[in-house]
Write a protein that holds these residues in place. Structure first.
Motif, short mmCIF file in Angstrom:
data_model
loop_
_atom_site.label_atom_id
_atom_site.label_comp_id
_atom_site.label_asym_id
_atom_site.label_seq_id
_atom_site.Cartn_x
_atom_site.Cartn_y
_atom_site.Cartn_z
N ASN A 137 37.70 -15.05 7.72
CA ASN A 137 37.24 -14.27 6.58
C ASN A 137 36.41 -13.08 7.08
OD1 ASN A 137 36.55 -13.42 4.03
ND2 ASN A 137 34.87 -14.87 3.81
N ARG A 138 36.91 -11.86 6.84
CA ARG A 138 36.20 -10.65 7.24
C ARG A 138 35.75 -9.83 6.04
NH1 ARG A 138 39.38 -7.38 11.69
NH2 ARG A 138 40.10 -9.10 12.96
N GLN A 157 52.40 -22.36 13.38
CA GLN A 157 51.12 -21.68 13.51
C GLN A 157 51.22 -20.35 12.77
OE1 GLN A 157 49.04 -19.69 17.22
NE2 GLN A 157 49.09 -21.92 17.43
N ILE A 158 50.30 -20.16 11.84
CA ILE A 158 50.16 -18.89 11.12
C ILE A 158 48.68 -18.54 11.12
CG2 ILE A 158 50.31 -17.70 8.89
CD1 ILE A 158 52.68 -19.51 8.19
N SER A 159 48.37 -17.29 11.39
CA SER A 159 47.00 -16.80 11.28
C SER A 159 46.89 -15.98 10.00
CB SER A 159 46.64 -15.92 12.47
OG SER A 159 46.66 -16.68 13.65
N LEU A 160 45.83 -16.24 9.23
CA LEU A 160 45.59 -15.55 7.97
C LEU A 160 44.20 -14.93 7.99
CD1 LEU A 160 46.14 -14.74 5.04
CD2 LEU A 160 45.63 -17.10 4.38
N LEU A 161 44.16 -13.63 7.85
CA LEU A 161 42.92 -12.88 7.87
C LEU A 161 42.62 -12.38 6.46
CD1 LEU A 161 40.65 -11.49 9.54
CD2 LEU A 161 42.24 -9.58 9.88
N PHE A 162 41.44 -12.74 5.92
CA PHE A 162 41.00 -12.25 4.62
C PHE A 162 40.17 -10.99 4.82
CE2 PHE A 162 41.05 -16.97 4.01
CZ PHE A 162 42.15 -17.01 3.18
N VAL A 163 40.55 -9.93 4.11
CA VAL A 163 39.86 -8.65 4.24
C VAL A 163 39.61 -8.06 2.85
CG1 VAL A 163 40.84 -8.16 6.53
CG2 VAL A 163 42.02 -7.35 4.48
N ASP A 164 38.94 -6.91 2.83
CA ASP A 164 38.76 -6.17 1.58
C ASP A 164 39.72 -4.98 1.58
OD1 ASP A 164 37.59 -4.19 3.22
OD2 ASP A 164 35.56 -4.75 2.67
N ASN A 165 39.68 -4.19 0.52
CA ASN A 165 40.61 -3.06 0.40
C ASN A 165 40.44 -2.02 1.50
OD1 ASN A 165 41.77 -4.20 -1.85
ND2 ASN A 165 40.72 -2.89 -3.32
N ASN A 166 39.21 -1.76 1.91
CA ASN A 166 39.00 -0.76 2.96
C ASN A 166 39.64 -1.19 4.28
OD1 ASN A 166 37.55 1.03 1.33
ND2 ASN A 166 35.60 0.06 1.80
N GLU A 167 39.46 -2.45 4.63
CA GLU A 167 40.01 -2.91 5.91
C GLU A 167 41.53 -2.98 5.89
OE1 GLU A 167 39.40 -6.08 9.51
OE2 GLU A 167 38.06 -6.19 7.78
N ILE A 168 42.11 -3.44 4.78
CA ILE A 168 43.58 -3.51 4.75
C ILE A 168 44.18 -2.10 4.75
CG2 ILE A 168 44.16 -3.62 2.27
CD1 ILE A 168 45.97 -6.11 3.18
N ARG A 169 43.47 -1.16 4.18
CA ARG A 169 43.93 0.23 4.23
C ARG A 169 43.96 0.73 5.67
NH1 ARG A 169 41.90 5.41 0.70
NH2 ARG A 169 43.23 6.92 1.75
N GLU A 170 42.92 0.42 6.42
CA GLU A 170 42.86 0.83 7.83
C GLU A 170 43.98 0.17 8.64
OE1 GLU A 170 41.08 3.15 9.49
OE2 GLU A 170 40.49 3.74 7.46
N ILE A 211 50.76 4.20 6.88
CA ILE A 211 50.65 4.39 5.42
C ILE A 211 49.17 4.33 5.09
CG2 ILE A 211 51.22 3.45 3.15
CD1 ILE A 211 53.77 2.27 4.43
N ASP A 212 48.63 5.46 4.66
CA ASP A 212 47.19 5.58 4.42
C ASP A 212 46.84 5.21 2.97
OD1 ASP A 212 44.51 6.08 4.67
OD2 ASP A 212 44.71 8.27 4.75
N ARG A 213 47.02 3.92 2.65
CA ARG A 213 46.60 3.41 1.34
C ARG A 213 46.41 1.92 1.44
NH1 ARG A 213 51.15 1.03 -0.98
NH2 ARG A 213 53.12 1.97 -0.41
N GLU A 217 40.18 -8.71 -2.38
CA GLU A 217 39.75 -7.75 -3.40
C GLU A 217 40.95 -7.24 -4.20
OE1 GLU A 217 37.15 -3.60 -3.60
OE2 GLU A 217 37.84 -4.32 -1.64
N LYS A 218 42.02 -6.88 -3.52
CA LYS A 218 43.24 -6.40 -4.19
C LYS A 218 43.88 -7.52 -5.00
CE LYS A 218 45.50 -2.82 -4.11
NZ LYS A 218 45.31 -1.74 -5.11
N ALA A 219 43.86 -8.74 -4.47
CA ALA A 219 44.41 -9.88 -5.20
C ALA A 219 43.68 -10.07 -6.52
CB ALA A 219 44.35 -11.15 -4.35
N MET A 220 42.36 -9.94 -6.51
CA MET A 220 41.59 -10.08 -7.74
C MET A 220 41.93 -8.95 -8.72
SD MET A 220 39.54 -11.65 -9.69
CE MET A 220 38.53 -12.84 -8.82
N GLU A 221 42.02 -7.74 -8.22
CA GLU A 221 42.37 -6.59 -9.08
C GLU A 221 43.74 -6.81 -9.72
OE1 GLU A 221 42.22 -3.23 -6.44
OE2 GLU A 221 40.03 -3.29 -6.29
N GLN A 222 44.70 -7.26 -8.93
CA GLN A 222 46.06 -7.46 -9.44
C GLN A 222 46.14 -8.63 -10.42
OE1 GLN A 222 48.50 -5.45 -5.75
NE2 GLN A 222 48.63 -7.64 -5.93
N SER A 223 45.34 -9.66 -10.21
CA SER A 223 45.35 -10.78 -11.16
C SER A 223 44.89 -10.31 -12.53
CB SER A 223 44.49 -11.94 -10.66
OG SER A 223 43.11 -11.65 -10.73
#
Length: 166
Positions: free
Chosen positions: A6-7, A39-52, A60-62, A109-115
């Protein structure tokens, strides 16, 4: 095994939340006849980090909701549907006994917005994004319309079997 990190600090990530996602992962892989340890790695991020990450990896700069980084390049229908997994993937593709499927990056963050936007629960949105991402790890795609129909149909079948509805 699902490995998580979780980041972000916008939404709480509880043990119960991780357990639900693990349940979804296990179910998707069973439905897709991936019958070996994984084995799967799952990283939780916010909108700024996923954009980067989206900008760095896909130019893709979004922001986006989820990114998938498969470790294998294969025809999922042949490999898993014919159950050749133990013959096709040697130790090059494994970490011990686990087949390394790849990495997922999920913007909570995006998941919450989309829900909110789509009018369903946050749990449903996160579950959908996990299903979507795992299918990408298994070789599904939605670049052309025929592949998109196949992938969308499979997502809905899996979510319905999980009793996760809109």
């Amino acid at each position: 095994m699902l490995y998580t990190e979780n980041r972000q600090n916008k939404l709480e990530v509880t043990e119960q939340f991780i357990n639900k996602i693990t349940e979804v992962c296990n179910f998707v892989l069973k439905e897709e006849e991936v019958l070996c340890e994984y084995q799967i790695s799952l990283l939780f991020v916010d909108n700024n980090e996923i954009r980067e990450i989206n900008k760095e990896t896909r130019n893709i700069d979004r922001e986006t909701d989820v990114l998938s980084f498969p470790m294998l390049d294969f025809d999922y229908k042949k490999v898993f549907k014919d159950m050749y997994v133990n013959y096709v993937f040697d130790e090059t593709y494994k970490d011990g006994d686990e087949l390394v499927l790849g990495d997922m990056v999920l913007s909570l963050e995006k998941a919450m917005e989309q829900s909110v936007e789509y009018g369903h629960s946050y749990e449903r949105e996160v579950s959908y994004l996990v299903v979507h991402s795992i299918l990408h790890l298994l070789g599904y795609d939605h670049i052309d319309e025929d592949d998109k129909k196949i992938m969308r149909k499979r997502e809905e079948e899996i979510l319905n079997k999980l009793r996760i509805r809109r």
